[in-house]
Design a protein around this motif. Structure first.
Motif, PDB file in Angstrom:
ATOM      1  N   PRO A  84     -49.525 -22.287  73.638  1.00 36.09           N
ATOM      2  CA  PRO A  84     -48.391 -21.708  72.910  1.00 36.09           C
ATOM      3  C   PRO A  84     -48.753 -21.203  71.515  1.00 36.09           C
ATOM      4  O   PRO A  84     -48.244 -20.160  71.087  1.00 36.09           O
ATOM      5  CB  PRO A  84     -47.403 -22.887  72.829  1.00 36.09           C
ATOM      6  N   ALA A  85     -49.651 -21.906  70.797  1.00 36.50           N
ATOM      7  CA  ALA A  85     -50.065 -21.430  69.474  1.00 36.50           C
ATOM      8  C   ALA A  85     -50.816 -20.107  69.590  1.00 36.50           C
ATOM      9  O   ALA A  85     -50.629 -19.188  68.769  1.00 36.50           O
ATOM     10  CB  ALA A  85     -50.936 -22.487  68.790  1.00 36.50           C
ATOM     11  N   PHE A  86     -51.669 -19.996  70.600  1.00 42.50           N
ATOM     12  CA  PHE A  86     -52.372 -18.740  70.867  1.00 42.50           C
ATOM     13  C   PHE A  86     -51.370 -17.619  71.138  1.00 42.50           C
ATOM     14  O   PHE A  86     -51.487 -16.508  70.599  1.00 42.50           O
ATOM     15  CB  PHE A  86     -53.316 -18.931  72.060  1.00 42.50           C
ATOM     16  N   ALA A  87     -50.364 -17.907  71.963  1.00 45.57           N
ATOM     17  CA  ALA A  87     -49.373 -16.891  72.325  1.00 45.57           C
ATOM     18  C   ALA A  87     -48.547 -16.455  71.123  1.00 45.57           C
ATOM     19  O   ALA A  87     -48.163 -15.280  71.010  1.00 45.57           O
ATOM     20  CB  ALA A  87     -48.455 -17.433  73.416  1.00 45.57           C
ATOM     21  N   LEU A  88     -48.286 -17.372  70.219  1.00 50.40           N
ATOM     22  CA  LEU A  88     -47.491 -17.057  69.028  1.00 50.40           C
ATOM     23  C   LEU A  88     -48.138 -15.939  68.226  1.00 50.40           C
ATOM     24  O   LEU A  88     -47.467 -15.027  67.736  1.00 50.40           O
ATOM     25  CB  LEU A  88     -47.345 -18.319  68.166  1.00 50.40           C
ATOM     26  N   VAL A  89     -49.485 -15.976  68.114  1.00 51.84           N
ATOM     27  CA  VAL A  89     -50.205 -14.970  67.344  1.00 51.84           C
ATOM     28  C   VAL A  89     -50.428 -13.695  68.159  1.00 51.84           C
ATOM     29  O   VAL A  89     -50.123 -12.581  67.712  1.00 51.84           O
ATOM     30  CB  VAL A  89     -51.562 -15.531  66.871  1.00 51.84           C
ATOM     31  N   GLU A  90     -50.962 -13.859  69.381  1.00 58.20           N
ATOM     32  CA  GLU A  90     -51.367 -12.700  70.171  1.00 58.20           C
ATOM     33  C   GLU A  90     -50.189 -11.860  70.660  1.00 58.20           C
ATOM     34  O   GLU A  90     -50.344 -10.673  70.938  1.00 58.20           O
ATOM     35  CB  GLU A  90     -52.201 -13.157  71.368  1.00 58.20           C
ATOM     36  N   SER A  91     -49.014 -12.470  70.774  1.00 58.40           N
ATOM     37  CA  SER A  91     -47.846 -11.728  71.242  1.00 58.40           C
ATOM     38  C   SER A  91     -47.269 -10.818  70.168  1.00 58.40           C
ATOM     39  O   SER A  91     -46.475  -9.922  70.462  1.00 58.40           O
ATOM     40  CB  SER A  91     -46.759 -12.699  71.709  1.00 58.40           C
ATOM     41  N   GLY A  92     -47.635 -11.067  68.907  1.00 60.80           N
ATOM     42  CA  GLY A  92     -47.041 -10.314  67.818  1.00 60.80           C
ATOM     43  C   GLY A  92     -45.707 -10.863  67.373  1.00 60.80           C
ATOM     44  O   GLY A  92     -45.063 -10.296  66.487  1.00 60.80           O
ATOM     45  N   LEU A  93     -45.278 -11.967  67.987  1.00 60.29           N
ATOM     46  CA  LEU A  93     -44.012 -12.578  67.576  1.00 60.29           C
ATOM     47  C   LEU A  93     -44.064 -12.976  66.109  1.00 60.29           C
ATOM     48  O   LEU A  93     -43.078 -12.872  65.386  1.00 60.29           O
ATOM     49  CB  LEU A  93     -43.722 -13.804  68.450  1.00 60.29           C
ATOM     50  N   LEU A  94     -45.239 -13.420  65.673  1.00 59.94           N
ATOM     51  CA  LEU A  94     -45.439 -13.783  64.271  1.00 59.94           C
ATOM     52  C   LEU A  94     -46.777 -13.175  63.846  1.00 59.94           C
ATOM     53  O   LEU A  94     -47.815 -13.827  63.900  1.00 59.94           O
ATOM     54  CB  LEU A  94     -45.459 -15.310  64.122  1.00 59.94           C
ATOM     55  N   PRO A  95     -46.784 -11.925  63.423  1.00 59.73           N
ATOM     56  CA  PRO A  95     -48.048 -11.222  63.181  1.00 59.73           C
ATOM     57  C   PRO A  95     -48.667 -11.560  61.819  1.00 59.73           C
ATOM     58  O   PRO A  95     -48.029 -12.153  60.945  1.00 59.73           O
ATOM     59  CB  PRO A  95     -47.630  -9.753  63.236  1.00 59.73           C
TER      60      PRO A  95
END
Length: 235
Positions: A84-95
């Motif tokens: 989930p931490a990886f997804a938070l960054v890579e998704s652009g949700l929190l750039p």
């Protein structure tokens, strides 16, 4: 089936969580966030049933050479925290810097929390926020709050891992289990619905996620504020 084989089978069920974590990571690498979270929800479901099965089939007595608790913690760190931490960054949700800061905060604080031998209370609740970032970040995906809301809530929950605030275990905490167990089942259903809708869920799904999340986050603290009544008799 012998008792030893039954107990070993429970360990194998727990171990499937590592497979689901890998499948979730493959999906995340392709930026298929819906599929990633579907695998994480499957892993969460396995995590919810393997504990009761382990106690029922007495794995500590019949398959003691494998440490189910350690296996569970390794898988939980992958599925609850790391992916989930990886997804938070890579998704652009929190750039940008905000994503890096929050992801590092989540992973660093959680690995310390997961190693804390005091994480469980006498009533089988958790002492401090139990690092369920998979659930938190899924709600972020479904609701897309402002970036400062994501950072603020993440900082509060990261700090809450180290304060004596109770968080219920939906399966093992006896008090309010009649509410907690349906709440986690409903949350899992809403989460799967949101992921299947590619995180553009209908209002009913979003509302269900928010209500069940609020209960699961706040029930333990509410139990501390309103302790159970004890019946006393005069000597």
């Amino acid at each position: 089936m012998t008792k030893r084989l039954q107990a070993f089978s429970v360990h194998l069920l727990t171990a499937t969580g590592a497979v689901f974590a890998l499948l979730a990571m493959f999906a995340a690498a392709r930026q298929d966030w819906s599929l990633m979270y579907i695998w994480l929800v499957v892993a969460l479901a396995v995590d919810g049933i393997d504990g009761p099965l382990a106690r029922h089939y007495e794995v500590k007595s019949y398959a003691p050479q494998w440490d189910g608790v350690l296996m569970d913690l390794i898988i939980d760190f992958l599925t609850y925290v790391f992916i989930p931490a990886f997804a938070l960054v890579e998704s652009g949700l929190l750039p940008g810097w905000a994503g890096w800061f929050t992801a590092i905060l989540i992973t660093f604080s959680s690995v310390v929390y997961f190693a804390d031998t005091r994480m469980k209370t006498s009533d089988n609740s958790f002492s401090g926020f139990p690092g369920c970032w998979n659930m938190v970040i899924l709600v972020f995906f479904a609701t897309e709050p402002a970036w400062w809301t994501v950072i603020g809530l993440s900082v509060i929950l990261a700090l809450a891992q180290f304060f004596p605030i109770k968080f219920v275990h939906p399966v093992r905490t006896d008090r309010w289990r009649a509410i907690s167990l349906p709440a986690i089942v409903l949350w899992t259903g809403f989460a799967g619905w949101a992921a299947a809708a590619r995180f553009d869920p209908p209002v009913l799904c979003t509302l269900g996620l928010l209500v069940t999340s609020a209960y699961l986050l706040g029930a333990g603290a509410a139990q501390q504020v309103f302790p159970p009544r004890t019946s006393g008799r005069r000597a």
